[in-house]
Design a protein around this motif. Structure first.
Motif, PDB file in Angstrom:
ATOM      1  N   ALA A   1     -27.768 -25.013  57.918  1.00 32.68           N
ATOM      2  CA  ALA A   1     -27.341 -23.805  58.549  1.00 32.68           C
ATOM      3  C   ALA A   1     -28.718 -23.261  58.823  1.00 32.68           C
ATOM      4  CB  ALA A   1     -26.706 -22.838  57.459  1.00 32.68           C
ATOM      5  N   PRO A   2     -28.991 -22.729  60.238  1.00 32.19           N
ATOM      6  CA  PRO A   2     -30.158 -22.044  60.701  1.00 32.19           C
ATOM      7  C   PRO A   2     -30.574 -21.065  59.864  1.00 32.19           C
ATOM      8  CG  PRO A   2     -28.887 -22.456  62.450  1.00 32.19           C
ATOM      9  CD  PRO A   2     -27.953 -22.803  61.083  1.00 32.19           C
TER      10      PRO A   2
ATOM     11  N   ASP B   1     -33.947 -20.337  57.686  1.00 39.30           N
ATOM     12  CA  ASP B   1     -35.065 -19.230  58.115  1.00 39.30           C
ATOM     13  C   ASP B   1     -35.112 -18.323  56.771  1.00 39.30           C
ATOM     14  OD1 ASP B   1     -35.015 -19.550  60.758  1.00 39.30           O
ATOM     15  OD2 ASP B   1     -33.431 -18.386  61.051  1.00 39.30           O
ATOM     16  N   GLY B   2     -34.868 -18.839  55.512  1.00 37.28           N
ATOM     17  CA  GLY B   2     -35.108 -18.250  54.107  1.00 37.28           C
ATOM     18  C   GLY B   2     -33.776 -17.656  53.416  1.00 37.28           C
ATOM     19  N   GLY B   3     -32.621 -17.760  54.265  1.00 34.61           N
ATOM     20  CA  GLY B   3     -31.596 -17.030  53.576  1.00 34.61           C
ATOM     21  C   GLY B   3     -31.096 -17.817  52.442  1.00 34.61           C
ATOM     22  N   ILE B   4     -30.162 -17.215  51.889  1.00 33.39           N
ATOM     23  CA  ILE B   4     -29.410 -17.739  50.637  1.00 33.39           C
ATOM     24  C   ILE B   4     -27.926 -18.144  50.847  1.00 33.39           C
ATOM     25  CG2 ILE B   4     -28.965 -17.645  48.400  1.00 33.39           C
ATOM     26  CD1 ILE B   4     -31.513 -15.648  48.088  1.00 33.39           C
ATOM     27  N   MET B   5     -27.555 -19.388  50.997  1.00 27.02           N
ATOM     28  CA  MET B   5     -26.313 -19.594  50.986  1.00 27.02           C
ATOM     29  C   MET B   5     -25.357 -19.468  49.861  1.00 27.02           C
ATOM     30  SD  MET B   5     -23.776 -20.830  52.989  1.00 27.02           S
ATOM     31  CE  MET B   5     -24.470 -21.979  54.197  1.00 27.02           C
ATOM     32  N   GLN B   6     -24.334 -18.730  49.810  1.00 29.37           N
ATOM     33  CA  GLN B   6     -23.218 -18.306  48.664  1.00 29.37           C
ATOM     34  C   GLN B   6     -21.928 -18.771  49.102  1.00 29.37           C
ATOM     35  OE1 GLN B   6     -22.369 -14.014  47.487  1.00 29.37           O
ATOM     36  NE2 GLN B   6     -23.711 -14.519  45.667  1.00 29.37           N
ATOM     37  N   GLN B   7     -21.347 -19.730  48.269  1.00 28.46           N
ATOM     38  CA  GLN B   7     -19.947 -19.969  48.529  1.00 28.46           C
ATOM     39  C   GLN B   7     -19.336 -19.099  47.383  1.00 28.46           C
ATOM     40  OE1 GLN B   7     -19.318 -24.284  48.219  1.00 28.46           O
ATOM     41  NE2 GLN B   7     -17.339 -24.088  48.477  1.00 28.46           N
ATOM     42  N   ALA B   8     -18.185 -18.369  47.943  1.00 28.72           N
ATOM     43  CA  ALA B   8     -17.573 -17.601  47.086  1.00 28.72           C
ATOM     44  C   ALA B   8     -16.214 -18.073  46.909  1.00 28.72           C
ATOM     45  CB  ALA B   8     -17.341 -16.307  48.009  1.00 28.72           C
TER      46      ALA B   8
ATOM     47  N   LEU C   1     -26.894 -14.903  52.790  1.00 32.02           N
ATOM     48  CA  LEU C   1     -27.771 -13.759  52.411  1.00 32.02           C
ATOM     49  C   LEU C   1     -28.875 -13.568  52.637  1.00 32.02           C
ATOM     50  CD1 LEU C   1     -26.020 -13.090  48.722  1.00 32.02           C
ATOM     51  CD2 LEU C   1     -25.284 -12.199  50.987  1.00 32.02           C
ATOM     52  N   ALA C   2     -29.703 -12.313  53.038  1.00 34.92           N
ATOM     53  CA  ALA C   2     -31.136 -12.424  53.292  1.00 34.92           C
ATOM     54  C   ALA C   2     -31.538 -12.405  51.894  1.00 34.92           C
ATOM     55  CB  ALA C   2     -31.321 -10.842  53.977  1.00 34.92           C
TER      56      ALA C   2
END
Length: 217
Positions: A119-120, A124-131, A186-187
């Motif tokens: 994921a771009p 870019d520094g974001g945090i992937m969160q799988q709910a 998430l940022a």
């Protein structure tokens, strides 16, 4: 896929007539797992299966695998592992429940969701969160997918993927609420965010101390 094309793995079982604790203990000591087989409008049967073979079957074929349960070499039924109990200390199987399935009838099962792609937003520094890690499907036994693969290669910072965005198929129905969040990016927290949280946590205590000082005066 036609019913005669269904691939299933065979697991041998023996009938269990004696339910005494000593007999059950001896079964486990010999490498067998006490179990039951049941289904809609079917008589519940007590059986035992080889512990190692059962664990190997689930590991190799998956939790939703169709198992041809060969009871006393001659009476085979198609089943799925419905539930099991573990001894957490010894890490051993204590009991298993097998559910007899009707190959022509849809049933409800939980299937894992796997995120796939770069994921771009993460780059870019974001945090992937799988709910949501599993989705409940209504599907015929011979069409149960091993997993649902969700492509996240287009997700940017702040994007949210919901159940309605999951891959569709004519072979199954997704029973989850369409608006349920599956994944989001998430940022990352900044120093200001952390400081703000710390200040929020400290403020009630500070007010309490000031009020206490006034009362003492």
């Amino acid at each position: 896929m036609e019913d005669d094309e269904i691939m299933s793995v065979t697991l041998k079982a023996i009938k269990r007539e004696d339910h005494a604790r000593s007999t059950t203990r001896n079964l486990r000591e010999s490498g067998q797992v006490p179990a039951v087989v049941y289904g809609k409008d079917k008589e519940t049967k007590s059986i035992a299966v080889n512990s190692i073979e059962l664990v190997k079957t689930v590991r190799d074929e998956g939790r939703n695998a169709i198992i041809s349960l060969d009871i006393d070499s001659g009476n085979s039924v198609d089943v799925m592992l419905h539930d099991y109990q573990m001894d957490d200390i010894k890490d051993e199987l204590l009991h298993a429940d097998f559910y007899i399935v009707n190959m022509g009838e849809a049933m409800d099962v939980d299937v894992s969701i796997r995120l796939d792609g770069d994921a771009p937003g993460v780059k870019d520094g974001g945090i992937m969160q799988q709910a949501l890690y599993e989705a409940k499907l209504r599907v015929k036994p011979n069409a149960i997918p091993e997993e649902i693969v969700l492509d996240v290669s287009n997700m940017t910072m702040g994007d949210i993927i919901i159940v309605a965005d999951l891959p569709k198929s004519s072979e199954y129905e997704i029973l989850e609420d369409d608006d349920t969040t599956v994944a989001t990016i998430l940022a990352p927290r900044t120093d200001d965010d952390v400081e703000g949280i710390e200040n929020e946590n400290a403020e009630p205590e500070l007010v309490g101390e000031v009020q206490k000082d006034k009362n003492e005066e």
